[in-house]
Design an enzyme around this catalytic site. Structure first.
Site, PDB file in Angstrom:
ATOM      1  N   LYS A 168       0.828  -1.207   0.000  1.00  0.00           N
ATOM      2  CA  LYS A 168       0.000   0.000   0.000  1.00  0.00           C
ATOM      3  C   LYS A 168       0.861   1.256   0.000  1.00  0.00           C
ATOM      4  CE  LYS A 168      -4.233  -1.927   1.777  1.00  0.00           C
ATOM      5  NZ  LYS A 168      -5.179  -2.066   2.855  1.00  0.00           N
ATOM      6  N   LYS A 184      -3.512  -8.490  -9.964  1.00  0.00           N
ATOM      7  CA  LYS A 184      -4.659  -8.749  -9.090  1.00  0.00           C
ATOM      8  C   LYS A 184      -5.709  -7.645  -9.270  1.00  0.00           C
ATOM      9  CE  LYS A 184      -5.579  -7.426  -4.822  1.00  0.00           C
ATOM     10  NZ  LYS A 184      -6.159  -7.370  -3.471  1.00  0.00           N
ATOM     11  N   LYS A 226      -9.376  -2.353  -6.196  1.00  0.00           N
ATOM     12  CA  LYS A 226      -9.941  -0.991  -6.278  1.00  0.00           C
ATOM     13  C   LYS A 226      -8.834   0.024  -6.512  1.00  0.00           C
ATOM     14  CE  LYS A 226     -13.149  -2.264  -2.699  1.00  0.00           C
ATOM     15  NZ  LYS A 226     -12.655  -2.639  -1.377  1.00  0.00           N
TER      16      LYS A 226
END
Ligand code: ADP
Ligand code: TRP
Length: 344
Positions: A121, A200, A203
């Site tokens: 992230k 993958k 969002k």
């Protein structure tokens, strides 16, 4: 087993959560929501909208509320049965933040340092806040506060469940207690659904096909799935093709064999495969779209569902917190302040 014994046999408790951080997509459905809905018939199911977690990325009040409602609508339209499952909003059970703190004190920092999702992230540009780093502890608290046994998720969450197991064992060992069962993860066949670009589906990669997308917008997404440049007349390999990978999720074995045959025979373009995929997506999700539109008009009902689920979940969480507080020497659960002051 005698009927009475059967009744008393402990039911498996399933628990899972999804963040309201954007529109849910086929990865969320085939990795998580589909099994959540199927498992409501197999044991006690607790599912929640992880709005505390989403605060690490969504810091706009209106957006967080809207996306929370969107996730609720998705679950209800896709067949979550409120007579069977407890469905709620994470923040309706604030005790979970208390448990996270308790767990953090028995968790080695090194465990969090190894979290790959944190690193991913941050690499994608999400602010490396303390909250983002601490997130696996909050997630462990989500799972343990309902003394859950099985956590149905997609592959990217498995490491977090492993960490939860460590934290449960560490608490039990430290306080010589058996408060927490040690939970296991559960994967569906669609544990890692590829996105339009083959990474993958997520969002945050702008590579999704939303569950409730339809018409032109859906068509545009499907047509933009990345394929290789094998010439039209040449045979193609279904096993390395994103279109085929997605087709497998929405079709029968016979349909897959048929499409694989067309790939291998040659003279068959990816555009045709995409059209077939689009048809199957419409067929699979079409009926749910109508239900979602109906529910969208009745947000009062949706909010009342979440409030009711929140109360049921909170009652359970408070039972666990009694045991946790007792085991750790934190005293009894405090009586609500107004009640205490009123009695003076
Ligand atoms: P996203 O990566 O899009 O932000 P979340 O992290 O909110 O998705 O994931 C919600 C649930 O959906 C989790 O159980 C996660 O494992 C599952 N999931 C997300 N993306 C995929 C995917 N591409 N394939 C399978 N499962 C997925
Ligand atoms: N971290 C999960 C995700 O991003 C969401 C989540 C929060 C969750 N708490 C959980 C999943 C507890 C399962 C159990 O997808």
């Amino acid at each position: 087993m005698a009927a009475q014994e059967k009744k008393e046999a402990k039911k498996v408790r399933f628990l899972s959560g999804v963040q309201p951080s954007g529109k849910l997509h086929l990865g969320n459905y085939f990795g998580a929501l589909r099994q959540h809905i199927a498992l409501q018939d197999e044991g006690e199911a607790f599912y929640f909208i992880a709005n505390y977690h989403a605060m690490t990325t969504v810091q706009d009040r209106g957006l967080l509320e809207q996306q929370t409602l969107d996730v609720a609508l998705d679950y209800l339209a896709l067949g979550l049965d409120l007579k069977k499952a407890v469905f709620f909003r994470q923040s309706d059970v604030p005790e979970v933040a208390e448990l996270a703190w308790v767990l953090s004190a028995v968790t080695a920092k090194g465990l969090l340092d190894r979290a790959t999702s944190y690193k991913d992230k941050v690499q994608r540009g999400i602010a490396p806040s303390v909250g983002l780093y601490y997130y696996p502890v909050l997630m462990a608290a989500d799972i343990l506060i309902y003394r859950s046994h099985v956590v149905p998720v997609g592959e990217d969450q498995v490491q977090h469940i492993e960490m939860t197991r460590d934290m449960a064992q560490s608490f039990n060992r430290t306080y010589k207690s058996e408060v927490f069962p040690v939970p296991k993860h559960r994967l569906d066949v669609g544990a890692k659904v590829p996105g339009l670009d083959g990474q993958k589906m997520s969002k945050s990669y702008d590579n999704t096909i939303e569950i409730f997308q339809e018409g032109k917008a859906l068509r545009k997404r499907v047509m933009s799935i990345v394929t290789d440049s094998t010439p039209l007349e040449d045979p193609k390999d279904p096993d390395t093709c994103n279109v085929f990978a997605l087709f497998q999720l929405v079709s029968s074995k016979e349909e897959q064999d048929e499409l694989a045959g067309m790939y291998r025979a040659g003279n068959f373009g990816y555009g045709n495969a995409k059209k077939m995929l689009l048809e199957k997506i419409d067929e699979t999700f079409g009926p749910y779209r109508e239900e979602r539109k109906r529910l969208e008009k009745d947000t009062g009902f949706v909010m009342s569902v979440l409030a009711e689920g929140g109360a049921r979940a909170r009652a359970e969480a408070q039972e666990t917190m009694k045991l946790v507080r007792e085991a750790a020497g934190l005293g009894q659960m405090p009586v609500p302040a107004a009640e205490l002051l009123g009695s003076r």
